[in-house]
Enzyme design. Structure first.
Site, PDB file in Angstrom:
ATOM      1  N   PRO A   1      14.906 -41.575  26.760  1.00 30.74           N
ATOM      2  CA  PRO A   1      13.739 -40.292  26.700  1.00 30.74           C
ATOM      3  C   PRO A   1      13.908 -39.284  27.864  1.00 30.74           C
ATOM      4  O   PRO A   1      13.793 -38.322  27.407  1.00 30.74           O
ATOM      5  CB  PRO A   1      12.505 -41.194  27.041  1.00 30.74           C
TER       6      PRO A   1
ATOM      7  N   GLY B   1       6.452 -38.017  24.678  1.00 32.25           N
ATOM      8  CA  GLY B   1       7.489 -38.872  24.943  1.00 32.25           C
ATOM      9  C   GLY B   1       8.686 -38.509  25.740  1.00 32.25           C
ATOM     10  O   GLY B   1       8.451 -38.673  27.217  1.00 32.25           O
ATOM     11  N   CYS B   2       9.543 -37.649  25.346  1.00 32.77           N
ATOM     12  CA  CYS B   2      10.685 -37.378  26.389  1.00 32.77           C
ATOM     13  C   CYS B   2      10.216 -36.150  27.196  1.00 32.77           C
ATOM     14  O   CYS B   2      11.153 -36.118  28.325  1.00 32.77           O
ATOM     15  CB  CYS B   2      11.864 -36.702  25.361  1.00 32.77           C
ATOM     16  N   ILE B   3       9.253 -35.342  26.806  1.00 32.91           N
ATOM     17  CA  ILE B   3       8.752 -34.464  28.252  1.00 32.91           C
ATOM     18  C   ILE B   3       8.275 -35.129  29.275  1.00 32.91           C
ATOM     19  O   ILE B   3       8.503 -34.903  30.251  1.00 32.91           O
ATOM     20  CB  ILE B   3       7.999 -33.308  27.406  1.00 32.91           C
TER      21      ILE B   3
ATOM     22  N   SER C   1      10.781 -37.049  31.077  1.00 33.84           N
ATOM     23  CA  SER C   1      11.752 -36.159  31.928  1.00 33.84           C
ATOM     24  C   SER C   1      10.894 -35.436  33.087  1.00 33.84           C
ATOM     25  O   SER C   1      11.634 -35.350  34.104  1.00 33.84           O
ATOM     26  CB  SER C   1      12.146 -35.002  31.015  1.00 33.84           C
TER      27      SER C   1
END
Length: 211
Positions: A118, A147-149, A152
């Site tokens: 992710p 998710g990926c935000i 990160s």
């Protein structure tokens, strides 16, 4: 209604803008930006996509480091245990939806990585690039917020970057998870901002470093 988080001091301290910004662009791949694909064309994602293009135009002009990514695998055997059929079916190197959307990507300027999890920082070399560039402030853009935000942003925080998330430069499939995750990130780890404010901060940084 009382805010128990605020009463316990969550969100009291602003992260602020540091000495040098860098931008991560998370998963603006055709799978998310082209409506012909199963995950593509969500309105909040497309709003974020258009705003990120505006942000990157200014950032590249002023020499702000940019790292961008897609998520792609050789086959299902290489993948983590994704619970999303569309991801398992389309996030493959040989699938037409896998490349980064060319409208948001400058191959002559951006560091491009293929991530496997992710977070754009996980096993990719993005943090090493930012270290060399002396980045201390990471502006997070892309999709999906929940998710990926989120992943990160957590890694950005863990690497000790000042982390700024312009709300209108990130997007999700549904509005409620978008709002909920930004609220929680803003309570703990990051400043939730907007495109206009971030552009002004980059402009100010540029002026301070050209005199």
């Amino acid at each position: 209604m009382t805010d128990d988080y605020a009463r316990r001091s969550y969100g009291e301290i602003e992260v602020g803008f540091g000495k040098k910004p860098g931008i991560v662009v998370v998963d603006f791949m055709l799978a998310f930006t082209d409506p012909q694909y199963p995950l593509g064309g969500a309105p909040l994602v497309m709003r974020a996509f258009e705003n990120t293009i505006k942000l990157l135009e200014v950032a590249r002009r002023y020499g702000v480091p940019v790292a961008t990514c897609n998520t792609a695998y050789m086959n299902e055997r290489e993948m983590p245990y994704w619970k999303i059929t569309a991801v398992r079916d389309t996030f493959r190197h040989d699938h037409p939806s896998a490349p980064i959307d060319p409208r948001v990507y400058d191959p002559a300027y951006d560091l491009a990585v293929v991530k496997k999890g992710p977070s754009i920082f996980f096993n990719t070399g993005v943090a090493d690039y930012f270290t060399k560039e002396r980045v201390d402030t990471v502006i997070v853009t892309g999709c999906n917020t929940s998710g990926c935000i989120r992943a990160s942003s957590l890694d950005s925080f863990s690497y000790r970057y000042r982390t700024i998330i312009p709300e209108d430069c990130v997007g999700d499939i549904e509005e409620q998870p978008h709002k909920d995750n930004l609220r929680d990130l803003g309570r703990r780890y990051a400043d939730v901002s907007n495109l206009e404010t971030v552009l002004a901060q980059i402009e100010n940084w540029h002026q301070q470093n050209t005199h």
